[in-house]
Design a protein around this motif. Structure first.
Motif, PDB file in Angstrom:
ATOM      1  N   GLU A   6      28.979   6.588 -22.563  1.00  0.00           N
ATOM      2  CA  GLU A   6      29.624   6.168 -23.807  1.00  0.00           C
ATOM      3  C   GLU A   6      30.014   7.385 -24.640  1.00  0.00           C
ATOM      4  N   ASN A   7      29.125   8.363 -24.725  1.00  0.00           N
ATOM      5  CA  ASN A   7      29.383   9.572 -25.498  1.00  0.00           C
ATOM      6  C   ASN A   7      30.560  10.354 -24.914  1.00  0.00           C
ATOM      7  N   VAL A   8      30.620  10.411 -23.591  1.00  0.00           N
ATOM      8  CA  VAL A   8      31.727  11.114 -22.923  1.00  0.00           C
ATOM      9  C   VAL A   8      33.050  10.436 -23.240  1.00  0.00           C
TER      10      VAL A   8
ATOM     11  N   LEU B  58      39.841  -7.209 -24.355  1.00  0.00           N
ATOM     12  CA  LEU B  58      39.533  -5.802 -24.597  1.00  0.00           C
ATOM     13  C   LEU B  58      38.027  -5.629 -24.691  1.00  0.00           C
ATOM     14  N   THR B  59      37.445  -4.872 -23.765  1.00  0.00           N
ATOM     15  CA  THR B  59      35.992  -4.705 -23.746  1.00  0.00           C
ATOM     16  C   THR B  59      35.525  -3.310 -24.161  1.00  0.00           C
ATOM     17  N   PHE B  60      36.456  -2.350 -24.207  1.00  0.00           N
ATOM     18  CA  PHE B  60      36.078  -1.024 -24.685  1.00  0.00           C
ATOM     19  C   PHE B  60      37.318  -0.309 -25.231  1.00  0.00           C
ATOM     20  N   VAL B  61      37.129   0.378 -26.345  1.00  0.00           N
ATOM     21  CA  VAL B  61      38.174   1.230 -26.920  1.00  0.00           C
ATOM     22  C   VAL B  61      37.471   2.392 -27.609  1.00  0.00           C
ATOM     23  N   ASN B  62      37.963   3.600 -27.393  1.00  0.00           N
ATOM     24  CA  ASN B  62      37.308   4.752 -28.028  1.00  0.00           C
ATOM     25  C   ASN B  62      38.040   5.152 -29.315  1.00  0.00           C
ATOM     26  N   ALA B  63      37.466   6.119 -30.018  1.00  0.00           N
ATOM     27  CA  ALA B  63      37.979   6.505 -31.343  1.00  0.00           C
ATOM     28  C   ALA B  63      39.414   6.996 -31.276  1.00  0.00           C
ATOM     29  N   ARG B  64      39.727   7.742 -30.218  1.00  0.00           N
ATOM     30  CA  ARG B  64      41.081   8.274 -30.072  1.00  0.00           C
ATOM     31  C   ARG B  64      42.109   7.150 -29.963  1.00  0.00           C
TER      32      ARG B  64
END
Length: 371
Positions: A26-28, A45-51
């Protein structure tokens, strides 16, 4: 592993960070330099990162449980963003492309990579990476190639045109006495003047496409400016103007190709004469030359009280082929700018409508030759 990620945790309105996802992965994903969005086999949608949500310019919690359709109709998403996402959907999911490029509303370029198929068990993984720097390099290289090709073509055409012009000029000179006898000598003058003008244009094209390397020689600024005034004084006086050399403090020396720098200064003086002649009032035209030292540089000033320029004109002034003159080529100042840059200097300009224009040429001083 990415399939395991989306199966091991679903996003909730409360937090995208809660769940069973291994903290290391997750951190990566959270800190890589590209946006990541993962949809499951049902399009959720099950995952989205900050970017990624930063790129969409919406809050992360509003994306919880969104399907593709929900995302395309999201109330917080701008119309432009919706259109961009729809294009991405069509090019990847619908047409089956694994890579797509687009430009956003801020002029930034993005590359989208889509991963799907048997190995993803129905899931879709999208990564978004900004490639603006690569695009700029690519466009610059493409433009330079085109300019180099255009330069070679222009030089070739110019040489081919110059040869028949030389022959025509010679025959007109031979016919001149006969035209005099017929009382038509003015025709010969007009033809010769036009041939000379065509040759001047060709010379500017050749200088623009392949400027010669500077042949450096040391000269004092005062001597340089005095020579330029001697070369242009008769032309200035014929147009009812004045040209003045302001006092220069101390003796300043520069190492330059004297012929090229004279070409730049004479071009600026002639531009000043045209600007003065375009004034609508009866103000006496005045051109001033001067110079002063600023640190390790000398600043040469050419100013006039002509019609001046607006901000838009000044912003395009050194672009090739840009001209405000009816019969101009748009090459004089672009060639001058290139000559000064080849000497390690720069040209700046300031102007006001109906007040005049000042060009400042900055060049490195020659060490050991300053008084």
């Amino acid at each position: 592993m990415l399939h395991e990620i989306h199966e091991s945790r679903l996003l909730s309105p409360r937090s995208f960070q809660a769940g069973l996802l291994d903290s290391t992965y997750e951190n990566v994903l959270e800190h890589i330099d590209c946006g990541v969005m993962l949809f499951d086999e049902e399009g959720v949608l099950t995952f989205v990162n900050a970017r990624a949500y930063g790129m969409l310019e919406i809050q992360r919690y509003t994306l919880a449980g969104c399907t593709v359709v929900d995302l395309l109709t999201h109330l917080s998403l701008s119309r432009i963003k919706k259109r961009q996402l729809l294009h991405i959907y069509r090019e990847t999911v619908y047409k089956g492309k694994t890579m797509y490029e687009f430009m956003d509303e801020y002029g930034r370029y993005w590359e989208v990579n889509a991963s799907f198929g048997a190995g993803m068990n129905g899931s879709y993984l999208f990564t978004f990476k900004e490639i603006s720097d690569y695009k700029k390099i690519e466009q610059t290289a493409y433009q330079n190639d085109n300019l180099a090709m255009l330069g070679k073509l222009s030089a070739s055409i110019a040489h081919e045109i110059r040869n028949p012009l030389t022959a025509i000029r010679g025959f007109i000179q031979l016919l001149r006495p006969h035209l005099q006898g017929l009382g038509k000598e003015e025709y010969a003058k007009i033809i010769l003047a036009e041939i000379d003008r065509a040759n001047d244009i060709i010379h500017e094209f050749l200088s623009s496409s392949k400027p010669s390397s500077p042949q450096a020689g040391i000269i004092s600024i005062s001597a340089l400016l005095k020579e330029v005034i001697l070369l242009t004084e008769s032309e200035v006086l014929m147009k009812g103007c004045q040209i003045v050399l302001n006092a220069i403090a101390g003796e300043l020396y520069i190492s330059v190709d004297v012929k090229q720098i004279k070409q730049v200064l004479i071009n600026m003086i002639r531009n000043a004469l045209e600007a003065i002649s375009d004034r609508l009032d009866d103000t006496t035209g005045r051109i001033e030359l001067g110079a002063y030292r600023e640190g390790g540089e000398v600043r040469i000033i050419v100013s006039d009280n002509g019609k001046g320029m607006d901000v838009c004109t000044m912003s395009h002034l050194f672009n090739q082929f840009f001209t405000t003159k009816e019969n101009g080529t748009g090459l004089g100042l672009s060639v001058s700018d290139r000559i000064i840059k080849n000497h390690g200097g720069r040209i700046s300009v300031s102007s006001r409508i109906n007040e005049g224009t000042s060009f400042v040429i900055s060049l490195p001083l020659t060490p050991g030759f300053t008084a």
